[in-house]
Design an enzyme around this catalytic site. Structure first.
Site, short mmCIF file in Angstrom:
data_model
loop_
_atom_site.label_atom_id
_atom_site.label_comp_id
_atom_site.label_asym_id
_atom_site.label_seq_id
_atom_site.Cartn_x
_atom_site.Cartn_y
_atom_site.Cartn_z
N LYS A 196 -36.98 48.67 20.85
CA LYS A 196 -38.72 48.60 20.26
C LYS A 196 -38.77 47.51 19.48
CE LYS A 196 -41.28 49.21 17.76
NZ LYS A 196 -42.53 48.58 17.10
N GLU A 271 -30.24 46.57 8.39
CA GLU A 271 -30.43 45.28 7.85
C GLU A 271 -31.99 45.18 7.08
OE1 GLU A 271 -30.84 41.89 6.80
OE2 GLU A 271 -31.19 41.25 9.07
N CYS A 305 -34.90 36.82 5.95
CA CYS A 305 -34.69 37.78 5.06
C CYS A 305 -33.32 37.05 4.18
CB CYS A 305 -33.62 38.92 5.90
SG CYS A 305 -32.58 38.29 6.98
N GLU A 409 -39.68 41.35 -2.46
CA GLU A 409 -39.47 40.08 -1.26
C GLU A 409 -40.90 39.93 -0.76
OE1 GLU A 409 -36.97 39.97 2.66
OE2 GLU A 409 -38.06 41.85 2.66
#
Length: 516
Positions: A196, A271, A305, A409
């Site tokens: 997906k 992750e 990331c 973040e």
């Protein structure tokens, strides 16, 4: 503007042909070896981040499409899990070859869909092919484990077996590369896949399905459901026939996935986010540190990331080093992903641009000192005004570790610089975050470097370097950055089940209950 007949080695005519073909194309689901629209017939647009015009469309899937894909994956698993490893290896090598054959098209599609600079995306496509070639070699050896002989009486051995259908939910920043480094080990291990992709960059997933079909992979081994996270993604996490779920995404999304997967006791590989520090000491090779820091935060549009989004610098060199970073940040070329001069392209989506600008405002409200950027950038390409696009100037703050811009973040080209007095304070500041994906240390004192490598709370530590991925090594984070590890044999700890088998080499003593 420098107009060229080719960009990243791809002729401009070829780029234009790919670009034009996308306008009338719909990225479909791929289930049981066939491309299919949604049962409802619904589609959704994917935007070109450089202009925010509609680039193409994708089928909008949900529970029914996920159910069909899960059933196809389970049926195929009965055969694929028993397919000889050398045969699985041949399939993976064939996919790698086809990824290389179609590399130009894949790179252009992803550059347009995700807003990433074409030459960088082209390298990512090469890594996607490398993922399949790398794990093809593991297919014949990953299931091996250990033997445990006990004197001359017993032989115990451990072996790995395929675990089942895997649901793979991927992010929008590097959709092809990040999907293939999950798909490849899953297929090598004998698992089947339901992918997906992120709805903001769905197109290369369907192109990958075309390659899988061209490789003649057995039907149902690889399946694709397009759609939104709260619809197709949630249905995949909840489906009882898919026992393994991998997610690359935000930490808050990871929490939701973990909660929903708990109802079925699913195995997860998460992750998640990062707020990675770069520690620069006065004795470092400052030129190398400067190159690494600037590249690691501003390349990939800051949507990485492992970006070193917190710059911790020893006080004695702080002002001078940060001034050099500011000078470099001001000179970074912002522009269209297909422009050969571009270093930073547009952010993925208007919503994400507004989110990043919100952090800029938050930094100013909390008293951070804005040195560079902080506002939308102007850009044009081949006479086209790109002001409607999601362009942001590379941004640099001087702030404190308590601020939101240093704790949350941002996932954009925004760097916050923070001074430290000594090694002890540098370590405290570096670890003072809920994240723990990567950390970067720049010093010529190798004893210090190794001390910090042991104490830094991160899954990935780079000493005197930016992030250079090596596939056999483990990849993953701690704390709010996730759990489990991808890479090399470490990936198979997730994609396989481990069995222990015991065999007596002579008749064993068995207690005789009930014997009279």
């Amino acid at each position: 503007m420098r107009y060229q007949d080719q960009v990243a080695g791809i002729p401009w005519e070829r780029i234009e042909a790919i670009r034009n073909a996308l306008k009338g194309w719909t990225a479909l689901h791929f289930i049981g070896g066939e491309f299919r629209p949604s049962e409802s017939g619904e589609v959704f647009p994917t935007l070109d981040p450089s202009t925010n015009e509609v680039l193409s469309h994708a089928a909008r899937g949900g529970e029914r499409e996920v159910d069909r894909a899960a059933k196809a994956a389970l049926e195929a698993f009965q055969r694929w899990s028993r397919t000889p490893a050398r045969e699985r290896k041949r399939y993976l090598l064939r996919i790698a070859e086809l990824l290389e054959k179609h590399a130009d098209e894949l790179a252009v599609v992803e550059a347009l869909d995700a807003g990433q600079v074409l030459r960088i995306v082209k390298a990512q496509v090469a890594r996607s092919a490398e993922n399949f070639a790398f794990y093809a070699e593991y297919a014949e050896h990953a299931m091996e484990d250990r033997t445990f002989p006990v004197d001359r009486d017993w032989l115990y051995y451990a072996l790995r077996v395929p675990a089942g259908p895997v649901g793979i939910i991927t992010p929008w920043n590097a959709p092809l590369m990040l999907s293939t480094w999950r798909i490849a080990p899953a297929l090598a291990a004998g698992d089947t896949v339901v992918l997906k992709p992120a709805e903001w960059s769905p197109l290369t997933a369907s192109k990958l399905a075309e390659i899988v079909q061209e490789a003649d992979l057995p039907p149902g081994v690889f399946n694709l459901v397009q759609g939104f996270g709260e619809e197709a993604g949630a249905a995949l996490v909840a489906h009882p026939l898919v026992p393994l779920i991998t997610l690359t995404g935000e930490t808050e999304t990871g929490k939701i996935v973990m909660q929903n997967a708990a109802r079925h006791l699913k195995r997860l590989s998460l992750e998640l986010g990062g707020k990675s520090p770069a520690l620069v000491f006065a004795d470092a090779d400052l030129e190398r540190a400067l190159d690494a820091v600037v590249f690691q935060i501003y390349s990939f549009n800051g949507e990485r990331c492992t970006a070193s989004s917190r710059l911790l610098v020893e006080k004695g060199i702080f002002e001078d080093f940060v001034a050099r970073v500011a000078e470099r940040a001001k000179a970074i070329r912002v522009g269209h992903p297909l422009d050969p001069d571009t270093e930073v392209g547009p952010l993925i989506h208007p919503e994400h641009l507004e989110r990043v600008l919100g952090y800029v405002r938050a930094g100013l409200e909390e008293g951070a000192r804005l040195l560079v950027g902080g506002k939308r950038a102007k850009a044009s390409f081949r006479g086209e005004d790109l002001s409607p696009g999601n362009y942001l100037e590379p941004t640099l703050f001087v702030g404190e570790n308590r601020m939101r811009i240093a704790q949350e973040e941002i996932f954009g080209p925004v760097l916050v610089a923070i001074p430290f007095q000594d090694e002890e304070e540098a370590l405290r500041l570096a670890n003072d975050t809920r994240y723990g994906l990567a950390a970067y240390v720049f010093t010529k004192d190798l004893e210090r470097a190794h001390r910090l490598a042991l104490e830094l709370e991160a899954g990935l530590i780079y000493l005197n370097s930016h992030n250079v991925r090596h596939l056999p090594t483990p990849f993953g984070g701690v704390k709010g950055s996730g759990e489990r590890r991808e890479g090399g044999l470490y990936a198979f700890e997730f994609y396989t089940d481990l069995k222990a088998v015991g065999l007596p080499l002579r008749p064993p003593h068995v207690p005789r209950f009930g014997k009279r």
